[in-house]
Design an enzyme around this catalytic site. Structure first.
Site, PDB file in Angstrom:
ATOM      1  N   HIS A 178     -43.100  15.639  -5.606  1.00  0.00           N
ATOM      2  CA  HIS A 178     -42.516  17.015  -4.804  1.00  0.00           C
ATOM      3  C   HIS A 178     -43.102  17.170  -3.436  1.00  0.00           C
ATOM      4  O   HIS A 178     -44.192  17.000  -3.183  1.00  0.00           O
ATOM      5  CB  HIS A 178     -42.861  18.250  -5.739  1.00  0.00           C
ATOM      6  N   PRO A 179     -42.388  17.333  -2.503  1.00  0.00           N
ATOM      7  CA  PRO A 179     -42.941  17.417  -1.004  1.00  0.00           C
ATOM      8  C   PRO A 179     -43.396  18.899  -0.552  1.00  0.00           C
ATOM      9  O   PRO A 179     -43.718  18.873   0.528  1.00  0.00           O
ATOM     10  CB  PRO A 179     -41.582  17.407  -0.273  1.00  0.00           C
ATOM     11  N   CYS A 180     -43.350  19.877  -1.466  1.00  0.00           N
ATOM     12  CA  CYS A 180     -43.470  21.178  -0.890  1.00  0.00           C
ATOM     13  C   CYS A 180     -45.127  21.369  -0.452  1.00  0.00           C
ATOM     14  O   CYS A 180     -45.372  22.207   0.392  1.00  0.00           O
ATOM     15  CB  CYS A 180     -43.478  22.366  -1.925  1.00  0.00           C
ATOM     16  N   LYS A 181     -45.859  20.379  -0.751  1.00  0.00           N
ATOM     17  CA  LYS A 181     -47.407  20.606  -0.134  1.00  0.00           C
ATOM     18  C   LYS A 181     -47.657  19.573   0.793  1.00  0.00           C
ATOM     19  O   LYS A 181     -48.705  19.577   1.332  1.00  0.00           O
ATOM     20  CB  LYS A 181     -48.488  20.226  -1.302  1.00  0.00           C
TER      21      LYS A 181
END
Lengths: 248, 294
Positions: A178-181
């Site tokens: 996941h790229p959210c961070k």
């Protein structure tokens, strides 16, 4: 580690709908200039032997050099990309380190793709894994295979970290980190490099941080190749780059 | 927003009458009757078909059952697409009920994501909501919410609770008074004719000279082949998230677009009918028909 000379000459190719970029290790990749406008697409094929019985995810890497496959984002075949490598044959086994225990192990084939998310404006790592007979790995196998030092982070929120998703171009199931961070941990890297007046290859830095969690260990030669080509042949400067990457 | 409550409710409560039939090659101990169900457009197949699963498993032996999956006319159905989207994309021109085939073996690994539990659906739904908010508000609104708010959003969808859902979702649909709209409009365009699963691009609700964009502007820019010329699209683009996007409870990932607003006047619906006639063959952008209230 495999110190294959091929690695230095590996060319990362990125194609996108409108333009063709050639990202050699010596080129800088400024995310604002390039990635915000275009999608990039990389493909590595790496074979990795996992000692299935002991479940050691960081087992010896029988890694063929990251080779280049044809871009699959819809750009026309035979585009004038100088130096594009055809899919290379695996290097002969005696060139690579072999662990005795691997004779009883299963070989798992990993395929990694780097895509660009216009929603988060960062690169995203997609991958899939299967045994040589084609049986795909399940999500729980992937979670179990995450290296011990990343396990804590994974267990805090597995559903926010690695899940199965549809590849936005191919439409097939892939696992995704996941790229959210991403922008959260990349910002200090970019800031620090600005302070010491160094250019950062965004993709190399980013990939060296996220890759290992899912079995993609970027050899250090990528970083040294990048720093050499920037014209900073000075040993001291290369070691600064190496150090800042190692810290992550 | 309050004026649109009716529209929001209509979208939320849209249903598709469906007939589930067991695949003929499944091994059964006795004949399996088909199972009829009204499927909510805004939900996901694996979230609303527990009864279907139980019904067919009654006539099968445990050892013949593995992960359930659904198929329509040979196409495996991607459970992670909203039901309304699947129907519009694949079956809207066929007669109702929608005939879906149920499978319990030979899971198509190359086509479908696995769905071993409800957690998977929740994770997928929440990641869509988060991505949409990244586009609308740079993730500020979703990140400021507490975990229990996220849970409420999900439970609202899972339990078909309109008020529970919208109590939280309305916050994701607001923007500060000084702005003219969201940062970017979250949308995806699905077509049956392309290899790529969907089109998703950055699109601002307001143009550089301050004009509000319309749905027609969006389509012209993003999907020019699908738009018939001279399409009047008075609905401003910034309203898109409120109505149509609400049609896929993710709040903002919009499946196919266009509605026949019959009550909005003969001109619009006439144009809507013309649009359908003028579609160039091979670019069937799906029209989302207004569900007649039951």
């Amino acid at each position: 580690m495999v110190g294959n000379g091929e690695l230095q000459r590996t060319v990362l190719m990125a194609t996108c709908v409108k333009h063709i970029f050639k990202l050699k290790m010596e080129l800088q990749c400024h995310i604002k200039e390039h990635l915000t406008m275009y999608r990039h697409f990389f493909l590595w094929r790496a074979k990795k032997t996992i000692n299935k019985i002991k479940r050691q995810p960081a087992a010896k890497l029988l890694q063929s050099c990251p080779t280049l496959c044809e871009p699959i984002d819809g750009s026309p075949k035979g585009s004038p990309i100088p130096g594009i490598l055809q899919e290379a044959l695996d290097p002969p086994l005696d060139d690579l380190e072999v662990n005795e225990t691997t004779t009883a192990a299963e070989v798992i084939k990993y395929e990694y793709h780097v895509l660009y998310s216009c929603s988060y404006q960062v690169p995203v790592l997609y991958f899939r894994a299967s045994f040589l007979d084609g049986r795909p790995l399940a999500l729980k196998d992937i979670w179990e295979g995450v290296h011990e030092c990343y396990k804590m982070r994974l267990l805090q929120g597995p559903w926010d970290t690695i899940t199965q998703q549809e590849h936005p171009i191919l439409g097939q199931p892939f696992f995704v980190l996941h790229p959210c961070k991403t922008s959260e941990f990349m910002t200090p890297v970019l800031k620090n490099s600005q302070k010491i007046n160094r250019n950062v290859n965004y993709i190399t830095s980013w990939l060296s941080m996220v890759g290992p969690a899912v079995g993609l260990n970027l050899p250090l030669s990528y970083a040294t190749a990048a720093s050499q080509d920037e014209g900073n042949v000075d040993g001291q400067d290369s070691s600064i780059e190496r150090k800042s990457l190692e810290e992550h | 927003m309050t004026d649109d409550k009716d529209v929001l409710r209509d979208v939320w409560f849209g249903r598709i009458p469906t007939c589930f039939t067991l695949y003929q090659d499944e091994i059964t101990e006795r004949e399996a009757e088909p199972y009829y169900l009204l499927l909510p457009r805004v939900s996901y197949l694996t979230l609303v078909t527990d009864k279907v699963k139980k019904h067919f498993q009654k006539v099968m032996r445990q050892e013949d059952i593995s992960e359930i999956w659904f198929e329509y006319e040979g196409t495996p159905l991607k459970w992670h697409y909203p039901i309304g989207l699947l129907f519009d994309l694949l079956a809207s021109s066929s007669a109702l009920p929608w005939n879906i085939t149920v499978h319990f073996k030979s899971f198509p690994e190359k086509d479908l994501l696995h769905c071993p539990s409800k957690d998977v659906i929740e994770a997928h739904f929440m990641s869509c909501v988060k991505e949409a908010d990244a586009l609308k508000h740079k993730s500020q609104v979703i990140n400021e919410m507490q975990k229990k708010d996220h849970k409420q959003l999900w439970m609202g969808l899972q339990n078909d609770r309109f008020d529970q859902f919208w109590a939280i979702n309305r916050k994701l649909m607001e923007y500060p008074a000084e702005e003219n709209g969201f940062r970017y409009i979250p949308f995806r365009i699905y077509q049956t004719t392309t290899e790529r699963p969907f089109i998703q691009k950055l699109f601002r609700p307001v143009s550089t000279d301050g004009q509000l964009h319309t749905l027609g502007d969006l389509l012209k820019e993003v999907c020019p082949s699908a738009v018939a010329p001279e399409v009047p699209m008075p609905e401003v683009c910034s309203w898109l998230p409120t109505w149509l996007l609400a049609s896929s409870a993710e709040g903002s990932h919009l499946p196919s677009l266009w509605r026949d607003w019959e009550e909005d006047g003969p001109r619009l619906s006439q144009q809507g009918a013309e649009n359908r006639r003028n579609q160039s063959p091979g670019t069937e952008t799906r029209l989302l028909h207004r569900e007649k209230s039951a």
